[in-house]
Design a protein around this motif. Structure first.
Motif: not given
Ligand code: ZN
Length: 379
Positions: A108-135
Motif C-alpha cells: 500500500l502506497r501513499g504520502p505519509g502512509i508509513l510515517d505514520m498514518k497507518s500507525g494512527v489507524v492501527m491504534a484506533l483499531e487496537a482500542i476498538s478491538a479491546l472495546a469489542a472484546t470487553g478488554n
C-alpha cells in the motif's frame, strides 16, 4: 485476555482499517499547513468519537491543533498508557496527484502512509478491538501531534506533561524492519560561523583573512569528534561562504548535525564545540545551538515492555525483533523523563520521507493485535 478472540476481532475490522487508511492518506497534512493538518485531525476525531473518546484539542495558532483522545474508564486499577503519534507529514500539498494512495504488488502506497498514518489507524483499531472484546478496562490516551516532522516545537511540552501521568508510552512510528525500537539517539544541531576579513584576491591578498580557509580547518576538527565517543556522530551537512572567486571570503557558516547515544554525551559534545579555536586570530568564531532531543536510552523499563511484547508476539505466531536507531521521535522526550517507552509500534514498510514510501499490509493485523494485547496486559 483471550488472544485468539482479540486477533479475530482485529482481523474482522481489516476492511475498515484499510478504508480508514485510504481516507487519512487522502487528507494531505504537511506540518506547515495548519488547515490541512486540522482536517486530518477532524477525520480522526470522528473515528475516536465512535469509540466514546473524550476529545480535547490543544489549540495552536501556527500548527495544527494537538489532539488528545482519552479512551476507557477514567479510573481503574491499571495505570494510564500513552499512545503517541503524529498527523503531520513531510509531504507538501499536491503530492497525492503524483503519489496517490494505491495498492500494487502487495504494497500500500501513499504520502505519509508509513510515517505514520497507518500507525494512527492501527491504534484506533487496537482500542476498538479491546472495546469489542470487553478488554478496555484501563485508561488510554492517544495523543496525536501536528509538528513532529519539524521537531515538535509546540507539542513537546504537551507530550511531556501527559506522559508524566502515564506508566508507559507506546510510539506508533514505523517499525525498524520487523523490529520494535528500544533505543534512539539524541539529536543536536550546531551553527558554526566564521567572520574573516574581505580583500581583493589580486590587489590586497595579504590583507585578507579567509573565513572559508578557517572553516575548512574547523570542519576537520569537528568531523573528528565522531571518533571520540562510542555511538556519537557529527555531520557537517551544509557550508555557505564567500561571494566571488576573486574576493577573500569574509563570511562562512556551517550547519552541523550531532547524534548521541547517551544523555551524558550532551555535555561532552557541547564542551568540544565551545572549545573550538581558530588558527587565524584575525577571524572571529561564533558557535550556536546544542542538543535539542535527548537520547532514548535502552533502560530496564523499556526492556521489560519489549520482553512482554516479544512473548505476546510469540503467542501470536511471529518473532518480534528489537532494534535501535539513529533517528529521533517524540519517544525521545518521554524516555528522557524516565517513562518506559517502546517505539516503532506502527507499520512495517519502507521509504519514509521518500517517493517509494509504502507499507506491507500483511503485517497490519498481527501488529495491531500485538498492540492491543500489550495495552490489555501491561502494568
Ligand atoms: Zn514519524
Amino acid at each position: 485476555m483471550d488472544l485468539t478472540t482479540l486477533q479475530a476481532s482485529v482481523a474482522a475490522s481489516e476492511p475498515r482499517l484499510v478504508n480508514r487508511l485510504r481516507e487519512l492518506v487522502e487528507v494531505e497534512s504537511p506540518s506547515d499547513n495548519k488547515a490541512s493538518v486540522d482536517r486530518a485531525s477532524a477525520l480522526v476525531t470522528t473515528w475516536a468519537a465512535e469509540l466514546g473518546a473524550t476529545i480535547k484539542r490543544h489549540k495552536q495558532k501556527h500548527f495544527g491543533d494537538v489532539l488528545e483522545l482519552k479512551f476507557g474508564p477514567p479510573r481503574s486499577k491499571h495505570p494510564r498508557i500513552l499512545l503517541l503519534g503524529h498527523l503531520d507529514t513531510v509531504w507538501p500539498l499536491g503530492t497525492l496527484a503524483n503519489m496517490p494512495f494505491r495498492a500494487a504488488s502487495g504494497k500500500l502506497r501513499g504520502p505519509g502512509i508509513l510515517d505514520m498514518k497507518s500507525g494512527v489507524v492501527m491504534a484506533l483499531e487496537a482500542i476498538s478491538a479491546l472495546a469489542a472484546t470487553g478488554n478496555l478496562d484501563r485508561p488510554i490516551t492517544l495523543l496525536l501531534n501536528s509538528d513532529e516532522e519539524i521537531g515538535s516545537p509546540v507539542s513537546r511540552p504537551i507530550t511531556e506533561k501527559i506522559a508524566q501521568t502515564c506508566s508507559a508510552v507506546f510510539v506508533l512510528e514505523p517499525a525498524q524492519g520487523l523490529a520494535y525500537k528500544t533505543a534512539r539517539k539524541g539529536i543536536g544541531n550546531y551553527q558554526v560561523t566564521v567572520e574573516g576579513i574581505a580583500a581583493h584576491s589580486g590587489v590586497d591578498f595579504d590583507r585578507g583573512h579567509s573565513a572559508i580557509l578557517e572553516m575548512s580547518r574547523l570542519v576537520q576538527t569537528i568531523s573528528a569528534f565522531t571518533a571520540r565517543t562510542p555511538g556519537l556522530t557529527v555531520n557537517v551537512g551544509t557550508i555557505h561562504g564567500g561571494t566571488q572567486s576573486n574576493v577573500v571570503a569574509a563570511h562562512c557558516t556551517a550547519a552541523v548535525d550531532v547524534r548521541i547515544l547517551r544523555a551524558t554525551d550532551a555535555g561532552k559534545i557541547d564542551r568540544l564545540f565551545r572549545a573550538l579555536k581558530l588558527t587565524d586570530k584575525a577571524c572571529k568564531l561564533t558557535i550556536t545551538g546544542g542538543i535539542n532531543r535527548p537520547p532514548m536510552e535502552r533502560k530496564p523499563g523499556t526492556v521489560a515492555l519489549f520482553k512482554q511484547a516479544r512473548k505476546l508476539a510469540a503467542q501470536l505466531g511471529f518473532t518480534l525483533e528489537e532494534a535501535s536507531t539513529g533517528g529521533g521521535s517524540d519517544g525521545n522526550f518521554t524516555a528522557a523523563l524516565g517513562i518506559p517507552t517502546l517505539d516503532g509500534m506502527g507499520s512495517i514498510g519502507a521509504g519514509a520521507h521518500a517517493t517509494h514510501e509504502h507499507i506491507d499490509p500483511t503485517h497490519l493485523i498481527p501488529r495491531t493485535t500485538l498492540l492491543a494485547a500489550l495495552l490489555a496486559t501491561v502494568d
